[in-house]
Design an enzyme around this catalytic site. Structure first.
Site, mmCIF file in Angstrom:
data_model
loop_
_atom_site.group_PDB
_atom_site.id
_atom_site.type_symbol
_atom_site.label_atom_id
_atom_site.label_comp_id
_atom_site.label_asym_id
_atom_site.label_seq_id
_atom_site.Cartn_x
_atom_site.Cartn_y
_atom_site.Cartn_z
ATOM 1 N N HIS A 123 64.009 -12.039 48.606
ATOM 2 C CA HIS A 123 63.047 -11.942 47.462
ATOM 3 C C HIS A 123 62.711 -10.442 47.275
ATOM 4 O O HIS A 123 61.763 -10.207 46.180
ATOM 5 C CB HIS A 123 61.745 -12.801 47.843
ATOM 6 C CG HIS A 123 61.546 -14.308 47.956
ATOM 7 N ND1 HIS A 123 62.140 -15.008 47.134
ATOM 8 C CD2 HIS A 123 61.244 -14.816 48.860
ATOM 9 C CE1 HIS A 123 62.078 -16.324 47.316
ATOM 10 N NE2 HIS A 123 61.429 -16.362 48.375
ATOM 11 N N ARG A 285 58.438 -29.870 44.263
ATOM 12 C CA ARG A 285 57.273 -30.734 43.777
ATOM 13 C C ARG A 285 57.800 -31.267 42.416
ATOM 14 O O ARG A 285 58.530 -32.134 42.457
ATOM 15 C CB ARG A 285 56.309 -29.495 43.439
ATOM 16 C CG ARG A 285 54.681 -30.040 43.053
ATOM 17 C CD ARG A 285 53.711 -28.958 42.955
ATOM 18 N NE ARG A 285 54.145 -27.970 42.009
ATOM 19 C CZ ARG A 285 53.659 -28.213 40.758
ATOM 20 N NH1 ARG A 285 52.707 -29.442 40.311
ATOM 21 N NH2 ARG A 285 53.828 -27.408 39.612
HETATM 22 P P1 A3P Z 1 57.159 -26.784 40.833
HETATM 23 O O1 A3P Z 1 56.199 -26.366 41.671
HETATM 24 O O2 A3P Z 1 56.776 -26.455 39.342
HETATM 25 O O3 A3P Z 1 57.669 -28.252 40.710
HETATM 26 P P2 A3P Z 1 61.394 -21.997 44.843
HETATM 27 O O4 A3P Z 1 62.663 -22.667 44.897
HETATM 28 O O5 A3P Z 1 61.533 -20.639 44.166
HETATM 29 O O6 A3P Z 1 60.296 -22.004 45.899
HETATM 30 O O7 A3P Z 1 60.557 -22.695 43.376
HETATM 31 C C1 A3P Z 1 60.150 -23.739 43.705
HETATM 32 C C2 A3P Z 1 59.974 -24.647 42.146
HETATM 33 O O8 A3P Z 1 61.228 -25.177 42.121
HETATM 34 C C3 A3P Z 1 58.969 -25.925 42.504
HETATM 35 O O9 A3P Z 1 58.686 -25.875 41.045
HETATM 36 C C4 A3P Z 1 59.814 -26.874 42.596
HETATM 37 O O10 A3P Z 1 59.546 -28.293 42.406
HETATM 38 C C5 A3P Z 1 61.185 -26.680 41.983
HETATM 39 N N1 A3P Z 1 62.599 -27.021 42.588
HETATM 40 C C6 A3P Z 1 62.833 -26.989 43.885
HETATM 41 N N2 A3P Z 1 63.997 -27.467 44.055
HETATM 42 C C7 A3P Z 1 64.567 -27.883 42.895
HETATM 43 C C8 A3P Z 1 65.775 -28.477 42.477
HETATM 44 N N3 A3P Z 1 66.657 -28.839 43.165
HETATM 45 N N4 A3P Z 1 65.867 -28.592 41.044
HETATM 46 C C9 A3P Z 1 64.905 -28.226 39.974
HETATM 47 N N5 A3P Z 1 63.788 -27.658 40.497
HETATM 48 C C10 A3P Z 1 63.453 -27.569 41.914
#
Ligand code: A3P
Length: 322
Positions: A123, A285
């Site tokens: 990050h 989520r």
């Molecule tokens: P939301 O909270 O809007 O649902 P990161 O992976 O950077 O932590 O980001 C998390 C966000 O990506 C969350 O968004 C999560 O639901 C979504 N996310 C996680 N895995 C995913 C996937 N395989 N495809 C699409 N979105 C995904």
């Protein structure tokens, strides 16, 4: 850069993030105080290889998805039973280097690995990457997301994982908007973080690929093809006589990486990761574009939009029309 040098750079400027964690500013960005040693070790000790693939992101912008996509592109010929993502959360398979650099798992995976195309993740903002990475020629894939969805996703995530002493109520959304807008949050400010990678992707398009969560949602096949070509593992559709076969391959990668599939796997339902100490389910989520509309007041949204326009002015990057 050693921890002593970093301490000199950021001697006393510590503030509390959401009343829960001390964060410290270094070179214009904020980091968890308890991670300073890990960040410093990553920056000074990490030895990149020219065929490494480094996924970079601001948290909550699509990191989990991008890691899964890269892994599934690189391993698309693996048999179903060898599909490691059925047993491991993407964040365990590809741990965040700046957070977990000093753990045995990362030391084994990263330092003792002679694998080619190591898939790695951080990050850290571009300007804070280890100097060696910036000069290594390794491939960097960056993902970002519209700021309002990033903020709302972060609010949900940190409320799940941050244990505040005070009480168990969610941290007020007003406070989350405030810290997002003034940039005082882990790995923030968001805008400077994003622009660093955006500008580098324009200077070195062969080495830095810039993707957005929204483009991935809008045209997943196109984006996955672009990503695969960038990683040196292109799908062959354009030259293929039988385009359908190739399309199946793209769909397989997308399905294996999808939120719907990953979320339902046992490992991502009820397991708390030993490495991250976080419930694997926290990473999944809704995964939609525009969920901010369900949470932000018009005033909050207007404030973020104004800032987005101001911060991205003249960069050629637009992230505010979702
Ligand atoms: P939301 O909270 O809007 O649902 P990161 O992976 O950077 O932590 O980001 C998390 C966000 O990506 C969350 O968004 C999560 O639901 C979504 N996310 C996680 N895995 C995913 C996937 N395989 N495809 C699409 N979105 C995904």
């Amino acid at each position: 850069m050693s921890i002593e040098e970093m301490n000199e750079l950021a001697p006393k400027k510590e503030v509390m993030f959401w009343n829960a964690h001390e964060i410290r500013q270094i070179e214009g960005f904020w980091f968890y105080a308890y991670l300073m040693e890990s960040v410093a070790a990553f920056r000074s000790d990490f030895q990149p290889k020219s065929d490494d693939i480094l996924v970079t992101s601001f948290p909550k912008t699509g990191t989990t998805w991008l890691v899964a996509l890269c892994h599934n592109i690189l391993h698309r010929d693996d048999r179903v039973e060898d599909d490691v993502l059925t047993r491991m959360n993407p964040h365990e398979l590809v741990p965040t280097l700046d957070v977990f650099f000093l753990t045995d798992q990362v030391q084994d995976l990263v330092l003792n690995s002679d694998r080619s195309n190591r898939l790695l993740q951080t990050h850290l903002p571009y300007t804070c990457l280890p100097e060696a990475v910036r000069n290594s020629g390794c491939k960097i894939v960056h993902v970002t997301r519209n700021p309002k969805d990033t903020l709302v996703s972060m609010w949900h995530f940190f409320n799940k994982i941050v244990k505040r002493d005070r009480d168990t109520d969610p941290f007020p959304l007003e406070g989350a908007v405030e810290s997002f807008c003034n940039g005082v949050l882990p790995w923030g400010p968001f805008y400077e973080h994003v622009v660093g990678y955006w500008e580098e992707s324009r200077k070195r398009p062969d080495e830095v690929l810039f993707l957005t969560y929204e483009d991935l949602c809008r045209d997943p096949k196109e984006e996955v093809r672009k990503l695969a070509s960038f990683l040196g593992k292109p799908f062959s559709s354009t030259s293929s006589v039988n385009g359908d076969d190739d399309d199946d391959e793209v769909e397989k990668v997308l399905w294996r990486s999808s939120l719907g599939r990953l979320k339902e796997l046992e490992v991502n339902k009820n397991v708390v990761s030993e490495l991250t100490q976080i419930s694997n389910s926290s990473y999944f989520r809704k995964g939609t574009v525009g969920d901010w509309k369900n949470y932000l007041t018009p005033q909050m949204a207007g404030r973020v939009d104004q800032l987005t326009q101001l911060k991205l002015q003249g960069t050629g990057l637009s992230l505010d029309d979702f």
